[in-house]
Design an enzyme around this catalytic site. Sequence first.
Site, PDB file in Angstrom:
ATOM      1  CE  LYS A  28      37.689  45.851  28.213  1.00  0.00           C
ATOM      2  NZ  LYS A  28      36.229  45.997  28.416  1.00  0.00           N
ATOM      3  CE  LYS A  89      36.213  51.138  31.285  1.00  0.00           C
ATOM      4  NZ  LYS A  89      36.078  50.364  30.036  1.00  0.00           N
TER       5      LYS A  89
END
Length: 245
Positions: A28, A89
């Site tokens: 991320k 995600k």
Amino acid sequence: MTGWLASVADAAEISLVLPAGPNILDLKDPNAGALGAWDPEDIALVVQDMANMPRRPRLSATIGDQPMRPDAVVPAARRIAGTGVDFVKIGFAPDGAPDRCIDALAPLAAEGAKLIAVLFADLWPGDPCCLPIDRLAAAGFRGVMLDTAGKRQGLRHHWQDDQLGSFVCCARAHRLLTGLAGSLRVADIPALMALSPDYLGFRGALCGGERTAGIDPQAASKVAACVAGLPTATPPPRQPEPVRS
């Protein structure tokens, strides 16, 4: 047993956090928003490089901060699923059409993609009954994580511990993996472990407090030691200063 997730901003950070033994490496980009996405080609390279690593952590990756429209969310999720990561995600906000996005992702889940919904505690009401947990389960999602969209205040600022416990119980009743994240501090770990989520997620606490700074191996070791060794029965007092994650 509760495990922990370490968010890494780039491939160079992986070697810094691996010795601490995270259960999940979350790919991320903290400079690109709450769920900033890596380039899919870079994700695929990490998947390839770590494929034969003994007892490697699982890999998750975010699809980026997408508007709540199926035509934006579904292609982004397919791109990340195509990299071969263990978990994809996907952030969901109450504005827009989150229910339509969830339903539109059901075919991808049916194809075998392990989808993790990320719900933001500072955007959704502090009541698990208001969250689309049953819809996520019906669509075939693998898990659900409660995080924060803003990073100036932590998860426990927005939801009380009893609300977080209800979230974990509700998600578990629907057979979903559960995660808690959002500017978590080391001091938060015992109280949150007492709620028995499957994972706690960290970024800022691994970087000495600033989520856009680099991974600090000593800070990562401290998080790992706390997750592994502290008792969960007696929550510590809240600490005033925030840590961005």
